[in-house]
Design a protein around this motif. Sequence first.
Motif, short mmCIF file in Angstrom:
data_model
loop_
_atom_site.label_atom_id
_atom_site.label_comp_id
_atom_site.label_asym_id
_atom_site.label_seq_id
_atom_site.Cartn_x
_atom_site.Cartn_y
_atom_site.Cartn_z
N LEU A 56 33.28 19.63 107.47
CA LEU A 56 32.41 20.23 108.49
C LEU A 56 32.44 21.75 108.44
CD1 LEU A 56 30.67 19.93 111.08
CD2 LEU A 56 32.82 19.85 112.38
N HIS A 57 33.64 22.32 108.32
CA HIS A 57 33.79 23.77 108.48
C HIS A 57 34.07 24.53 107.18
CE1 HIS A 57 33.73 23.32 112.80
NE2 HIS A 57 34.77 22.50 112.78
N GLY A 58 34.49 23.84 106.12
CA GLY A 58 34.86 24.54 104.89
C GLY A 58 36.30 25.02 104.92
N GLU A 59 36.75 25.52 103.77
CA GLU A 59 38.18 25.82 103.61
C GLU A 59 38.67 26.95 104.50
OE1 GLU A 59 39.56 27.75 100.05
OE2 GLU A 59 37.55 28.36 99.50
N THR A 60 37.82 27.90 104.87
CA THR A 60 38.30 29.06 105.63
C THR A 60 38.72 28.70 107.05
OG1 THR A 60 36.03 29.63 106.26
CG2 THR A 60 36.93 30.70 104.30
N ALA A 61 38.35 27.50 107.52
CA ALA A 61 38.75 27.07 108.86
C ALA A 61 40.16 26.49 108.90
CB ALA A 61 37.75 26.03 109.39
N LEU A 62 40.76 26.25 107.74
CA LEU A 62 42.07 25.61 107.71
C LEU A 62 43.17 26.63 108.00
CD1 LEU A 62 41.55 23.45 104.49
CD2 LEU A 62 41.18 22.78 106.87
N PRO A 63 44.25 26.20 108.67
CA PRO A 63 45.33 27.13 109.03
C PRO A 63 46.04 27.67 107.78
CG PRO A 63 45.45 25.12 110.36
CD PRO A 63 44.46 24.86 109.27
N PRO A 64 45.99 28.98 107.55
CA PRO A 64 46.60 29.54 106.33
C PRO A 64 48.10 29.28 106.22
CG PRO A 64 45.16 31.15 107.39
CD PRO A 64 45.29 30.00 108.34
N ALA A 65 48.80 29.31 107.34
CA ALA A 65 50.26 29.11 107.28
C ALA A 65 50.60 27.71 106.81
CB ALA A 65 50.88 29.38 108.66
N TRP A 66 49.78 26.74 107.17
CA TRP A 66 50.02 25.37 106.71
C TRP A 66 49.65 25.23 105.23
CZ3 TRP A 66 47.84 22.09 111.39
CH2 TRP A 66 48.67 22.29 112.51
N LEU A 67 48.56 25.84 104.83
CA LEU A 67 48.17 25.79 103.42
C LEU A 67 49.23 26.42 102.53
CD1 LEU A 67 44.38 26.73 103.52
CD2 LEU A 67 45.37 24.46 103.22
N ALA A 68 49.88 27.48 103.02
CA ALA A 68 50.86 28.20 102.23
C ALA A 68 52.04 27.31 101.84
CB ALA A 68 51.37 29.42 102.99
N GLU A 69 52.35 26.33 102.68
CA GLU A 69 53.50 25.45 102.41
C GLU A 69 53.10 24.08 101.88
OE1 GLU A 69 57.08 25.81 105.07
OE2 GLU A 69 55.55 26.40 106.50
N LEU A 70 51.81 23.86 101.68
CA LEU A 70 51.33 22.53 101.29
C LEU A 70 51.76 22.18 99.87
CD1 LEU A 70 49.54 20.04 101.90
CD2 LEU A 70 47.60 21.36 101.01
N GLU A 71 52.40 21.04 99.73
CA GLU A 71 52.80 20.56 98.42
C GLU A 71 51.57 20.32 97.54
OE1 GLU A 71 55.69 17.09 96.57
OE2 GLU A 71 54.49 16.61 98.35
N GLY A 72 51.65 20.79 96.31
CA GLY A 72 50.58 20.52 95.36
C GLY A 72 49.32 21.33 95.57
N ARG A 73 49.37 22.38 96.37
CA ARG A 73 48.15 23.14 96.67
C ARG A 73 47.45 23.65 95.40
NH1 ARG A 73 46.98 28.74 98.60
NH2 ARG A 73 49.21 29.13 98.37
N PRO A 74 48.17 24.19 94.41
CA PRO A 74 47.45 24.64 93.21
C PRO A 74 46.69 23.51 92.51
CG PRO A 74 49.66 25.57 93.26
CD PRO A 74 49.60 24.54 94.35
N THR A 75 47.29 22.32 92.47
CA THR A 75 46.62 21.19 91.84
C THR A 75 45.38 20.78 92.63
OG1 THR A 75 48.76 20.38 91.05
CG2 THR A 75 46.93 18.80 91.06
N ILE A 76 45.51 20.76 93.95
CA ILE A 76 44.37 20.37 94.81
C ILE A 76 43.22 21.35 94.62
CG2 ILE A 76 43.62 19.97 97.18
CD1 ILE A 76 46.58 19.24 97.81
#
Length: 376
Positions: A317-337
Motif C-alpha cells: 500500500l505505502h511502499g518501502e519508505t513507510a517501513l520503520p528504519p530501525a526495524w529494517l536495520a536489524e532485519l535478518e537477510g535484508r540485503p538478500t531481500i
Amino acid sequence: MSTTSGAVWGRAEQQDFRSRVRGTLLGAAVGDALGAPVDGLGPEEIRQLHGPDGVVDLAPAFGRRGAVTHHTQLTLFTVDGLIRAQVRRDTGAWHPPTDLHRAYLRWAATQRDWGPDLRRKDDGWLAREEWLYARREPTRPLLMGLGDERMGTLDDPKNPAADGPEPTARSAPFGLLVGWEPQLVAQLAVECAAQTHGHPVAYLSAGAYAVTVHALARGEEMDGAVQRALALLAARPGHELVSEALQRALGAVRQGLPGPARVAELVGEGRAPGVLSAAVYCALVAEDVRHGLRLAVNQGGPAAPTAALTGGLLGALHGETALPPAWLAELEGRPTILEIADDFAMEMTQGPALHNPAGASPGWLARYPRGGQVLS
C-alpha cells in the motif's frame, strides 16, 4: 500503466513499482521477525515477557533480534520461482506452477542440507545464500508436502486436511504480478498453495491475499482491494468461510478502537481464513506500519504469519519508505531481500532486455537458470 510483455514503463512507474515490491517483501519480513519471538504465546504470556504494552520492538528469536521464520524463507523462494518462470517462458516451457514447485523444492533442500551444494548448477543464486539454511520451525504440512517431487494440484492436492496460514504467508509475491489480470493472479496463488495445503480454506485464503496485494500494488486503497478479493472469491467453490472472514474484518473496523482482543477474535483457531481476516483488519485500522504490526503480534496465537501478512499489505500500500528504519536495520537477510526484490522489479519491467527468444544476458541466466533440475 502498461505492463504487457515488451511494453515500455516510464521511469516514475518503474520507481513506484520497485518501491512497492521492496515494501511488500520487506514489510512481510519485518512483520514475520516482530512476531517470531511470541508466535504461539497467549496474551498474558506476552505481557509477562514484554511488559504491559506487549511487543513494541524487535526481540530475540532463534538467537538474534530481527530473525525471520520459514514464512520469509518461502516468500523469497516464491519470488525466485516467479522470475525463473518468466525466464523459461522464452523456451516455450510456460507453466508457472511447475517453476514455483521447483523453487519450493529448493527451499525444502535448505531444510535438509547443511549448506549450499555448489555442484547443483541449476539452483541459481538464492539457494546459495547460506543464511537460508537455518531451520525456522517449518510445519509438518510444509515438510510433508515438499518431501518428494510429486507436485500437488487442485485435483490432487498435498495434505488435503491442512488448513493453516503457511501458503497465504508466502503468497504476497503473486500479487506483485501487476501486469496480470486479477483472476490469473488468484489462480496461480491457489494452485501453488495446493502444493502443500490441500484444504480449500487454505488455498482460497492464499488466492484472496494475493489478489488484495495485487490491487494495492496497482494503486488501490485497502477497502477497495478487499472488495476485489471478495468479488473473485464469490465464483470459487468452497469460498464461504474465506469470504465470511474478510467480511468480518471489514465489519470489525466499525466496532470501536482497535486492540489485541479484537484481533484475537478474528484469528480464532488460527486457520488460514482467521489469520487472513486479522491481518486485513490490522492493515485497515493501522495508523502507520508500526501500529499495524504491533496490533498483529500482541493478540496471542499465530503472531508471525499474522504480522507477515499485515506487513505485506502495508508495504504494498505505502511502499518501502513507510517501513520503520530501525526495524529494517536489524532485519535478518535484508540485503538478500532487497537484491531479489530489485531483480523481480527489473524482470517485470525490463525482462525483454534481459532475455528473449533470440538471446539472453549470461549473467541473468547464471542467477536464474532455465534448467529444470532441482535436486541432485
